[in-house]
Design a protein around this motif. Structure first.
Motif, PDB file in Angstrom:
ATOM      1  N   MET A  52       0.878  -1.074   0.019  1.00 55.54           N
ATOM      2  CA  MET A  52       0.030   0.183  -0.140  1.00 55.54           C
ATOM      3  C   MET A  52       0.782   1.212  -0.146  1.00 55.54           C
ATOM      4  O   MET A  52       1.765   1.335   0.610  1.00 55.54           O
ATOM      5  N   LYS A  53       0.366   2.263  -0.650  1.00 53.61           N
ATOM      6  CA  LYS A  53       1.046   3.638  -0.917  1.00 53.61           C
ATOM      7  C   LYS A  53       0.332   4.504   0.117  1.00 53.61           C
ATOM      8  O   LYS A  53      -0.936   4.378  -0.175  1.00 53.61           O
ATOM      9  N   PRO A  54       0.810   5.055   1.038  1.00 54.44           N
ATOM     10  CA  PRO A  54      -0.170   5.905   1.817  1.00 54.44           C
ATOM     11  C   PRO A  54      -1.248   6.908   1.509  1.00 54.44           C
ATOM     12  O   PRO A  54      -2.273   7.369   2.064  1.00 54.44           O
ATOM     13  N   LEU A  55      -0.674   7.467   0.323  1.00 60.96           N
ATOM     14  CA  LEU A  55      -1.835   8.480  -0.225  1.00 60.96           C
ATOM     15  C   LEU A  55      -2.508   8.008  -1.653  1.00 60.96           C
ATOM     16  O   LEU A  55      -3.244   8.699  -1.924  1.00 60.96           O
ATOM     17  N   GLU A  56      -2.550   6.746  -1.736  1.00 61.33           N
ATOM     18  CA  GLU A  56      -3.232   6.189  -3.053  1.00 61.33           C
ATOM     19  C   GLU A  56      -4.193   5.215  -2.669  1.00 61.33           C
ATOM     20  O   GLU A  56      -3.756   4.290  -1.758  1.00 61.33           O
ATOM     21  N   SER A  57      -5.212   5.220  -3.287  1.00 64.39           N
ATOM     22  CA  SER A  57      -6.238   4.337  -3.040  1.00 64.39           C
ATOM     23  C   SER A  57      -7.359   4.398  -4.065  1.00 64.39           C
ATOM     24  O   SER A  57      -7.558   5.500  -4.643  1.00 64.39           O
ATOM     25  N   ASP A  58      -7.783   3.102  -4.468  1.00 66.22           N
ATOM     26  CA  ASP A  58      -9.059   3.185  -5.513  1.00 66.22           C
ATOM     27  C   ASP A  58     -10.385   3.879  -4.839  1.00 66.22           C
ATOM     28  O   ASP A  58     -11.328   4.148  -5.481  1.00 66.22           O
ATOM     29  N   ALA A  59     -10.356   3.866  -3.372  1.00 70.96           N
ATOM     30  CA  ALA A  59     -11.550   4.342  -2.441  1.00 70.96           C
ATOM     31  C   ALA A  59     -11.566   5.870  -2.649  1.00 70.96           C
ATOM     32  O   ALA A  59     -10.456   6.571  -2.948  1.00 70.96           O
ATOM     33  N   PRO A  60     -12.690   6.495  -2.404  1.00 72.22           N
ATOM     34  CA  PRO A  60     -12.810   8.084  -2.320  1.00 72.22           C
ATOM     35  C   PRO A  60     -12.053   8.548  -1.104  1.00 72.22           C
ATOM     36  O   PRO A  60     -11.855   9.958  -1.388  1.00 72.22           O
ATOM     37  N   LEU A  61     -11.920   7.840  -0.217  1.00 73.89           N
ATOM     38  CA  LEU A  61     -11.394   8.253   1.021  1.00 73.89           C
ATOM     39  C   LEU A  61     -10.674   7.343   1.706  1.00 73.89           C
ATOM     40  O   LEU A  61     -11.072   6.191   1.964  1.00 73.89           O
ATOM     41  N   ILE A  62      -9.449   7.766   2.230  1.00 73.09           N
ATOM     42  CA  ILE A  62      -8.459   6.773   3.130  1.00 73.09           C
ATOM     43  C   ILE A  62      -8.890   7.395   4.463  1.00 73.09           C
ATOM     44  O   ILE A  62      -8.775   8.745   4.906  1.00 73.09           O
ATOM     45  N   VAL A  63      -9.183   6.253   5.429  1.00 74.20           N
ATOM     46  CA  VAL A  63      -9.127   6.945   6.686  1.00 74.20           C
ATOM     47  C   VAL A  63      -8.148   5.936   7.686  1.00 74.20           C
ATOM     48  O   VAL A  63      -8.210   4.811   7.637  1.00 74.20           O
ATOM     49  N   GLY A  89       4.004  12.721   5.019  1.00 78.78           N
ATOM     50  CA  GLY A  89       3.431  13.756   5.822  1.00 78.78           C
ATOM     51  C   GLY A  89       2.198  13.578   6.745  1.00 78.78           C
ATOM     52  O   GLY A  89       1.282  14.522   7.080  1.00 78.78           O
ATOM     53  N   ILE A  90       2.128  12.188   7.075  1.00 76.77           N
ATOM     54  CA  ILE A  90       1.108  11.737   8.216  1.00 76.77           C
ATOM     55  C   ILE A  90       1.541  11.481   9.565  1.00 76.77           C
ATOM     56  O   ILE A  90       2.548  10.874   9.573  1.00 76.77           O
ATOM     57  N   TYR A  91       1.021  12.121  10.506  1.00 82.31           N
ATOM     58  CA  TYR A  91       1.744  11.986  11.849  1.00 82.31           C
ATOM     59  C   TYR A  91       0.732  11.469  12.934  1.00 82.31           C
ATOM     60  O   TYR A  91       1.072  11.247  14.039  1.00 82.31           O
ATOM     61  N   GLY A  92      -0.607  11.527  12.658  1.00 81.78           N
ATOM     62  CA  GLY A  92      -1.431  11.179  13.670  1.00 81.78           C
ATOM     63  C   GLY A  92      -2.887  10.629  13.097  1.00 81.78           C
ATOM     64  O   GLY A  92      -3.167  10.349  12.089  1.00 81.78           O
ATOM     65  N   VAL A  93      -3.700  10.272  14.044  1.00 78.61           N
ATOM     66  CA  VAL A  93      -5.065  10.033  13.817  1.00 78.61           C
ATOM     67  C   VAL A  93      -6.226  10.805  14.611  1.00 78.61           C
ATOM     68  O   VAL A  93      -6.183  11.512  15.785  1.00 78.61           O
ATOM     69  N   PRO A  94      -7.512  10.692  14.038  1.00 77.50           N
ATOM     70  CA  PRO A  94      -7.631  10.188  12.757  1.00 77.50           C
ATOM     71  C   PRO A  94      -6.983  11.042  11.537  1.00 77.50           C
ATOM     72  O   PRO A  94      -7.136  12.431  11.496  1.00 77.50           O
ATOM     73  N   THR A  95      -6.481  10.584  10.581  1.00 76.12           N
ATOM     74  CA  THR A  95      -6.267  11.333   9.362  1.00 76.12           C
ATOM     75  C   THR A  95      -7.028  10.898   8.326  1.00 76.12           C
ATOM     76  O   THR A  95      -7.300   9.573   8.001  1.00 76.12           O
ATOM     77  N   PHE A  96      -7.424  11.887   7.299  1.00 78.87           N
ATOM     78  CA  PHE A  96      -7.994  11.443   5.919  1.00 78.87           C
ATOM     79  C   PHE A  96      -7.392  11.810   4.865  1.00 78.87           C
ATOM     80  O   PHE A  96      -6.290  12.842   4.958  1.00 78.87           O
ATOM     81  N   VAL A  97      -7.398  11.019   3.771  1.00 79.15           N
ATOM     82  CA  VAL A  97      -6.815  11.575   2.441  1.00 79.15           C
ATOM     83  C   VAL A  97      -7.661  11.229   1.409  1.00 79.15           C
ATOM     84  O   VAL A  97      -8.398  10.311   1.157  1.00 79.15           O
ATOM     85  N   ILE A  98      -7.970  12.621   0.928  1.00 81.61           N
ATOM     86  CA  ILE A  98      -8.844  12.739  -0.164  1.00 81.61           C
ATOM     87  C   ILE A  98      -8.324  13.312  -1.427  1.00 81.61           C
ATOM     88  O   ILE A  98      -7.690  14.371  -1.225  1.00 81.61           O
ATOM     89  N   ASP A  99      -8.333  12.510  -2.553  1.00 81.04           N
ATOM     90  CA  ASP A  99      -7.624  13.252  -3.801  1.00 81.04           C
ATOM     91  C   ASP A  99      -6.205  13.594  -3.447  1.00 81.04           C
ATOM     92  O   ASP A  99      -5.582  14.844  -3.880  1.00 81.04           O
ATOM     93  N   GLY A 100      -5.453  12.925  -2.457  1.00 79.86           N
ATOM     94  CA  GLY A 100      -4.072  13.077  -2.333  1.00 79.86           C
ATOM     95  C   GLY A 100      -3.918  14.082  -1.254  1.00 79.86           C
ATOM     96  O   GLY A 100      -2.699  14.392  -0.867  1.00 79.86           O
ATOM     97  N   GLU A 101      -4.876  14.767  -0.822  1.00 79.61           N
ATOM     98  CA  GLU A 101      -4.647  15.921   0.083  1.00 79.61           C
ATOM     99  C   GLU A 101      -4.896  15.109   1.735  1.00 79.61           C
ATOM    100  O   GLU A 101      -5.683  14.513   1.886  1.00 79.61           O
ATOM    101  N   ILE A 102      -3.999  15.658   2.564  1.00 80.96           N
ATOM    102  CA  ILE A 102      -4.178  14.876   4.040  1.00 80.96           C
ATOM    103  C   ILE A 102      -4.762  16.050   4.812  1.00 80.96           C
ATOM    104  O   ILE A 102      -4.692  17.316   4.678  1.00 80.96           O
TER     105      ILE A 102
END
Length: 226
Positions: free
Chosen positions: A1-12, A182-195
């Motif tokens: 897995m790549k932390p900023l990439e997914s086929d889903a609309p949102l990474i949680v 650039g991800i350091y804590g939770v909850p973190t969301f990634v949408i369209d590559g934006e953290i």
């Protein structure tokens, strides 16, 4: 897995031992249902001693502490009070932990569920998060996590091997990528590559995933009391 990439609309990204992730779980699940989408839930196992020091309590009293100033203790106590307010609004119990847990096995459980029984993820999160924050669950015991899987209606056969083998390797490889990404804590969301870090972004995420119609909402955290 790549932390900023997914086929889903949102990474949680979540961690079972994070109080702020705990109080965000139900609102995120509610958003997923509201929008009829499937989010990509992933574990981020926090290394708390590396930035907040370590401590252990017994019967509410600190019996061991290393690397924590009074300022750090004050910040931690406030964060728990803050999270507890959100928990109480949802009818949840949030008791401060008495040690810094290694939550990796329970977090690997999230990976197991998303790969083997994705439709049972909500059940697993409820089975592990809620009792853990009542101080009723030893999340470092693989057999306990297996019981949580079974409670959630997820087959646990093979999980112990997965948690020590392929699942552990995938988990650890993902953790190593967080800080460089650039991800350091939770909850973190990634949408369209934006953290986006923090539960307060949920209204904006709803707006974004709904088509960005009208003005963007203010940054806030919405809670509907139970």
């Amino acid at each position: 897995m790549k932390p900023l990439e997914s086929d889903a609309p949102l990474i949680v990204y979540v961690d079972v031992k994070s109080p702020y992730a705990f109080v965000a779980i139900r609102p995120i699940l509610a958003l997923e249902k509201e929008l009829g989408l499937t989010f990509d839930w992933r574990p981020l196992t926090l290394d708390i001693p590396s930035y907040l020091g370590s401590a252990e309590k017994k019967k509410g009293k600190v019996v061991a502490s290393e690397g924590r100033s009074q300022k750090t203790w004050n910040a931690i106590r406030y964060s728990y009070r803050d999270a507890r307010r959100y928990a109480e609004r949802q009818g949840l119990v949030l008791k401060g932990t008495e040690k810094i847990w290694d939550s990796s096995i329970a977090n690997i459980g999230i990976m197991w569920v998303t790969q083997t029984a994705r439709n049972r993820l909500e059940n697993y999160l409820e089975a592990v998060y809620t009792p853990f924050w009542r101080r009723e669950l030893d999340i470092e015991d693989v057999s306990v996590v297996e019981s949580c899987l079974e409670t959630a209606g997820v087959a646990s056969d093979g999980f112990a091997e997965y948690a020590l083998g392929g699942g552990r390797a995938a988990h650890d490889a993902l953790q190593a990528q967080f800080h460089p990404a650039g991800i350091y804590g939770v909850p973190t969301f990634v949408i369209d590559g934006e953290i986006l870090f923090g539960r307060e972004h949920i209204p904006w995420i709803r707006w974004k995933l709904s088509g960005s119609a009208g003005n963007a909402p203010d940054i806030a955290y919405e809670i509907t009391p139970c």
